[in-house]
Design a protein around this motif. Sequence first.
Motif, PDB file in Angstrom:
ATOM      1  N   GLU A 318       0.862  -1.189   0.000  1.00 45.43           N
ATOM      2  CA  GLU A 318       0.000   0.000   0.000  1.00 45.43           C
ATOM      3  C   GLU A 318       0.894   1.233   0.000  1.00 45.43           C
ATOM      4  N   ILE A 319       0.591   2.156  -0.906  1.00 48.73           N
ATOM      5  CA  ILE A 319       1.308   3.445  -0.908  1.00 48.73           C
ATOM      6  C   ILE A 319       0.260   4.511  -0.632  1.00 48.73           C
ATOM      7  N   ARG A 320       0.413   5.223   0.452  1.00 45.90           N
ATOM      8  CA  ARG A 320      -0.499   6.338   0.745  1.00 45.90           C
ATOM      9  C   ARG A 320       0.199   7.628   0.367  1.00 45.90           C
ATOM     10  N   VAL A 326      -2.452   3.673  -3.421  1.00 47.02           N
ATOM     11  CA  VAL A 326      -2.275   2.587  -4.388  1.00 47.02           C
ATOM     12  C   VAL A 326      -2.222   1.276  -3.613  1.00 47.02           C
ATOM     13  N   LEU A 338      -6.109   1.976  -7.789  1.00 48.20           N
ATOM     14  CA  LEU A 338      -5.867   3.373  -7.387  1.00 48.20           C
ATOM     15  C   LEU A 338      -7.134   3.872  -6.711  1.00 48.20           C
TER      16      LEU A 338
ATOM     17  N   GLN B  66       3.278   7.150   3.520  1.00 51.26           N
ATOM     18  CA  GLN B  66       3.434   5.835   4.154  1.00 51.26           C
ATOM     19  C   GLN B  66       3.439   4.736   3.098  1.00 51.26           C
ATOM     20  N   LEU B  68       3.460   0.447   2.986  1.00 51.76           N
ATOM     21  CA  LEU B  68       3.402  -0.788   3.757  1.00 51.76           C
ATOM     22  C   LEU B  68       3.560  -1.961   2.792  1.00 51.76           C
TER      23      LEU B  68
END
Lengths: 376, 120
Positions: A318-320, A326, A338, B66, B68
């Motif tokens: 997970e990319i925040r 994403v 997305l 962030q 993960l």
Amino acid sequence: MTSVRGGVPSQDRLIFIEARVLATLWDRNRMVCSLSDPSLFHSLFCWLRIYIPRYRQLLVLGDVPKETRHLKGVRVLDGGDLPSRMAALEQAFSDEETGAPPVQVVGFGLEAESFRMLHRRLDRGWIAFFPGLTKKTLEDEGLPVHEEIALEGGSLFLLDPPPADLSPEEELLLETASCSPAMKDFMIQMRQIQMNLAFQAIHTEIEADRPVTRPYLSETLRIKEKGLKKILHLGQREQRLNLESYIKDTPPQIIEFLKSLSRESDLALAALFDREELIGYARYRECFFPSRNILNFKRILDRMGNSACDPGRPWFMEIRAGDKTVHIYQGRFLYGFLLEGGAKNSSFRNRVRERILALERKPSGRRGAVGLTGSE
Amino acid sequence: MSNTLDLFQPDEEAGGASGAFTAEGQILTWNASPPEKAVEQQESLIPAILELTESARLAELPAFEQILIEGSDKKILLLRVQGGGPFLFLMGGKSLDVVSALEKLKRAAEAVGAGLKEPK
């Protein structure tokens, strides 16, 4: 010239009629124009001309009006006898298959013998103008009329049925409905050239033996299914090339999976890969995020897999980033999502995980669909 | 500063790691479990993380906060701290509890705040 007999038609009725004319000319169907006054041939031709793709070779013959002769891009076929003119036309048509620009023939007031030769030898790509020609005369000539469009002072006879789905034409005409004639001409021509170039690009990809999937074309060309259908149909009409069988369909269970995500309010885009091949793609809202980004992230994680920090498979990432998130899942397939704007990403993750598990439990697609081989 | 960075130690397990480094990959602190794994961890993890953050930038995503990664063997949590940096705070391990790791990283990031200076 766009006015039809029987009073002033509504805007919807005009678009309906115009869409049939546009589709006829775009698809290179055969059309006969009959006007009681031959001095109106040129103005009717000018009206029809904006619907004829400019990349086609426009060959005119017969009793060509003086003003038409001087139009840019028009090539007048005169001189020589009738058989040699017909041989030249046939040669131009056969050259299309080897990449020459497609031909559009326009005949004005042709002699009976010339017209007979034209319609017997050429199965598409021609328009013939005649003074006071009736439907019966055409049918006596062995040319059944599929549809007659009545104009002020004459008729258009469509000899071939227009495509069943006229939505690409209707949408284009609605978009251009409030434009000036010059802007309308520009927009129609732009769409036609775009579709022609798209077909050439698909053809080149297939010739280069690249795997071509519908989702890949849909994303790269930024078109929906019906747009792709139109492009392939036009290629068949213009170059006699049927590329349908070379394009891999999205497996039905993936279509179902993508459809099931359409209720996710924050989801902007979903892309599924089988190894490096894009096998499913859906944009749920306007956004720009090429699916190759998902492959790039996956490649980095693959490289990590060969090091001391291997996260192991399957993995989730997970990319925040600001208002965007994403999510990428590497299971049997690679899934990229997305999300935009929402704060419910963890619940999305749980819901989508369920669907992914369900999808990966399903057997391979039905016959004819692309096989789900998985990335193991 | 070292006191602040001590706030996040890796879990007591083989292969656990925690650390902070600059966006250019310069290490501010690194704790490994066992400690002799530190160099190996840094050499494999930091280039991959920097490549990932560069890919996120090239994908025209807004600056990430962030990242993960949850694999079947390891979890890796990365937090980007803007103050004076940006700096990247990382914690990873086999049985990493993401929620508590995120809390630890956030506390460390708050404590460091703007006081964290990029080393010369």
